[in-house]
Design a protein around this motif. Sequence first.
Motif, PDB file in Angstrom:
ATOM      1  N   ASN A   1       1.753   6.564  -7.032  1.00  0.00           N
ATOM      2  CA  ASN A   1       0.850   7.707  -7.220  1.00  0.00           C
ATOM      3  C   ASN A   1       1.537   9.054  -7.007  1.00  0.00           C
ATOM      4  N   LEU A   2       2.260   9.194  -5.887  1.00  0.00           N
ATOM      5  CA  LEU A   2       2.864  10.496  -5.582  1.00  0.00           C
ATOM      6  C   LEU A   2       4.277  10.636  -6.145  1.00  0.00           C
ATOM      7  N   GLY A   3       4.949   9.511  -6.370  1.00  0.00           N
ATOM      8  CA  GLY A   3       6.304   9.546  -6.934  1.00  0.00           C
ATOM      9  C   GLY A   3       7.353  10.094  -5.978  1.00  0.00           C
ATOM     10  N   TRP A   4       7.078  10.080  -4.674  1.00  0.00           N
ATOM     11  CA  TRP A   4       8.056  10.631  -3.722  1.00  0.00           C
ATOM     12  C   TRP A   4       9.234   9.691  -3.483  1.00  0.00           C
ATOM     13  N   PHE A   5       8.970   8.390  -3.566  1.00  0.00           N
ATOM     14  CA  PHE A   5      10.031   7.396  -3.321  1.00  0.00           C
ATOM     15  C   PHE A   5      10.072   6.427  -4.494  1.00  0.00           C
ATOM     16  N   SER A   6      11.182   5.662  -4.559  1.00  0.00           N
ATOM     17  CA  SER A   6      11.212   4.619  -5.595  1.00  0.00           C
ATOM     18  C   SER A   6      10.467   3.396  -5.058  1.00  0.00           C
ATOM     19  N   ALA A   7       9.947   2.583  -5.987  1.00  0.00           N
ATOM     20  CA  ALA A   7       9.132   1.436  -5.575  1.00  0.00           C
ATOM     21  C   ALA A   7       9.993   0.284  -5.079  1.00  0.00           C
ATOM     22  N   GLY A   8      11.285   0.335  -5.312  1.00  0.00           N
ATOM     23  CA  GLY A   8      12.157  -0.735  -4.851  1.00  0.00           C
ATOM     24  C   GLY A   8      13.578  -0.490  -5.300  1.00  0.00           C
ATOM     25  N   GLY A   9      14.475  -1.417  -4.906  1.00  0.00           N
ATOM     26  CA  GLY A   9      15.879  -1.288  -5.274  1.00  0.00           C
ATOM     27  C   GLY A   9      16.650  -0.483  -4.249  1.00  0.00           C
ATOM     28  N   PHE A  10      17.969  -0.526  -4.384  1.00  0.00           N
ATOM     29  CA  PHE A  10      18.823   0.180  -3.427  1.00  0.00           C
ATOM     30  C   PHE A  10      20.007   0.777  -4.173  1.00  0.00           C
TER      31      PHE A  10
ATOM     32  N   ILE B   1       0.842  -1.211   0.000  1.00  0.00           N
ATOM     33  CA  ILE B   1       0.000   0.000   0.000  1.00  0.00           C
ATOM     34  C   ILE B   1       0.876   1.259   0.000  1.00  0.00           C
ATOM     35  N   LEU B   2       1.969   1.234   0.780  1.00  0.00           N
ATOM     36  CA  LEU B   2       2.880   2.390   0.807  1.00  0.00           C
ATOM     37  C   LEU B   2       3.479   2.633  -0.581  1.00  0.00           C
ATOM     38  N   VAL B   3       3.866   1.545  -1.248  1.00  0.00           N
ATOM     39  CA  VAL B   3       4.431   1.673  -2.608  1.00  0.00           C
ATOM     40  C   VAL B   3       3.392   2.289  -3.541  1.00  0.00           C
ATOM     41  N   LEU B   4       2.165   1.788  -3.412  1.00  0.00           N
ATOM     42  CA  LEU B   4       1.079   2.257  -4.268  1.00  0.00           C
ATOM     43  C   LEU B   4       0.853   3.766  -4.104  1.00  0.00           C
ATOM     44  N   ILE B   5       0.852   4.218  -2.859  1.00  0.00           N
ATOM     45  CA  ILE B   5       0.560   5.636  -2.592  1.00  0.00           C
ATOM     46  C   ILE B   5       1.794   6.508  -2.838  1.00  0.00           C
TER      47      ILE B   5
END
Lengths: 270, 315
Positions: B158-167, B150-154
């Motif tokens: 949706n907001l593009g504040w963080f990347s969805a994964g990776g380091f 859910i955090l990734v989704l939001i």
Amino acid sequence: MRGLLVGGALAIVFLAAALLSLIWTPYDVEALDIAAKMQPPGGAHWFGTDHFGRDILSMIMVGARVSIAVALVAVGIGIGLGVPLGLAAATRKGSAFDEIIMRSNDLIFAFPSLLIAVMITAVFGPSALNAIIAIGIFNIPVFARLTRGAALSLWQREFILAARVAGKGPARISVEHILPNIANLLIVQGTIQFSLGILAEAGLSYIGLGVQPPTPSWGRMLADSQTLASLAPHLVLFPGFAIILTVLGLNLMGDGLRDLLDPRIRRARS
Amino acid sequence: MLRYALKRLISLGLSLVAASLVIFLSLEIVPGDPAAAMLGINAEPETLKALRIELGLDKPPLQRYLSWTSGMLTGDFGISYTYRAPVSQIILDRIWISLPLALLALLLSTLIAVPAGIWAATKRGSIADIAIVGTTQLGVAIPNFWFAVILVLIFAINLGWFSAGGFPGWAGGPLPALKALTLPAIALALPQAAILTRVMRSALLDTLGEDFMRTARAKGLSQRQAIWRHGFRNALIPVLTIIGLQFSFLLAGAIIIENVFFLPGLGRLIFQAIAQRDLIVVESVIMLLVFAVIVITFLVDLAYAWVDPRLRSRA
């Protein structure tokens, strides 16, 4: 009391769904219908369909059955092995036997259930049975410790002394007098471990260490739909809600039962 | 105190030996030959034999156990079958993701739980208390991997504040790395914060009913002063115990969360090692995590005994 009612109602809804799925689901959970894939919740499919066109409500009903079965058997393993060990350890407090039981418990506690599952999977491969064993093993020390602690305090009581004077042996006293007196505690802890078991099963299935496809499970449904969540949020919302509501229901039930069955809390409230 | 510490230290040593035996024996009974699994079904018998010798699989189990454990004591975990690199080096590379993730989650959980628990306890029965207790009930029930999705989704999609994964690694500075760990840490921290809030609240409520609190009030301290000077400190003992235990849980719990966010930490390493039947890596990572749990439990016990002398005399 309100918590117990709400929690009980939630738990009953999911238990009923699980039982109903044994004889009926709105759609066949293994039947693929690509033409109807990723449909939003609506008339034909109340909770929508997944990327293979499978009915999500039907999958959640079968998933409830899987979750409840895994968690229930895991709690059964914990109670079936942990309680006799705890009772036996309490009869020989301070003995080498007691020490071995308690240190073995500490050792199992050092392995979080996730690590036990990882080890079992590394050896035997992923399956629902291995998930049950992993969660069940973790439940053994929980019940052994609880039982031992509660039994030890009962062994000091006068009615136990009376039973000993009457010539009853430790095993008979444990079964006839100690066990009925700690049953309340075990029921409350059993409810809590049951809810933790549901969470653990979902987690293990999510990472592929639990129930294997094509059997639906809530964790697996989440894992399968994760990459599609932005296109069809209902794919992740419904399995998530199912886990949350079941665990919440069981936790509320556990708290409510504790309040109801523990005379000290009841007295403090009145 | 010294006697208690020594007794616990001996128990710690025994636990570590027992844990290493359990791990080694469990993985020793793995069906199939790791060398055969690595080389595939078409491997020549000579090649297979050479690899078995190279991996030490031709030696008796006791010798393998002793060389594994003595190697670990000197920091030599052996050579990975698949990575062809020292296991200690592989673990060291990955731990710089898993450890900061667990620490960040612990920090977040504590920062949320302690004030929330204190607030709920001091306002017992108020709307704020009911809301906090209700939220913790919900928090305990939310699976961290679902919350992560859910955090990734939001916040990522949706907001593009963080990347969805990776380091991105630490080489590019701490900020991008910490940013990549933020959502995973929040997902890990939430259920722990819910548990900790409940512990903080009930510990403080227990303390508020103690005689020394009444004495403090009778001396003329206000409720707030009495809580801060006496209540909070005493309530902190069970809270610190739980924080200690949570850290080991967070390290192990990161196995799932690292997979949600594709973080190349210990959790993902263990999965890849299982898939590739790289048992030396599986054994070593599990031993490391169990070592962390046992040592942290030992430290918590010591801290507890240091704060509460009654425990020392009981031991």
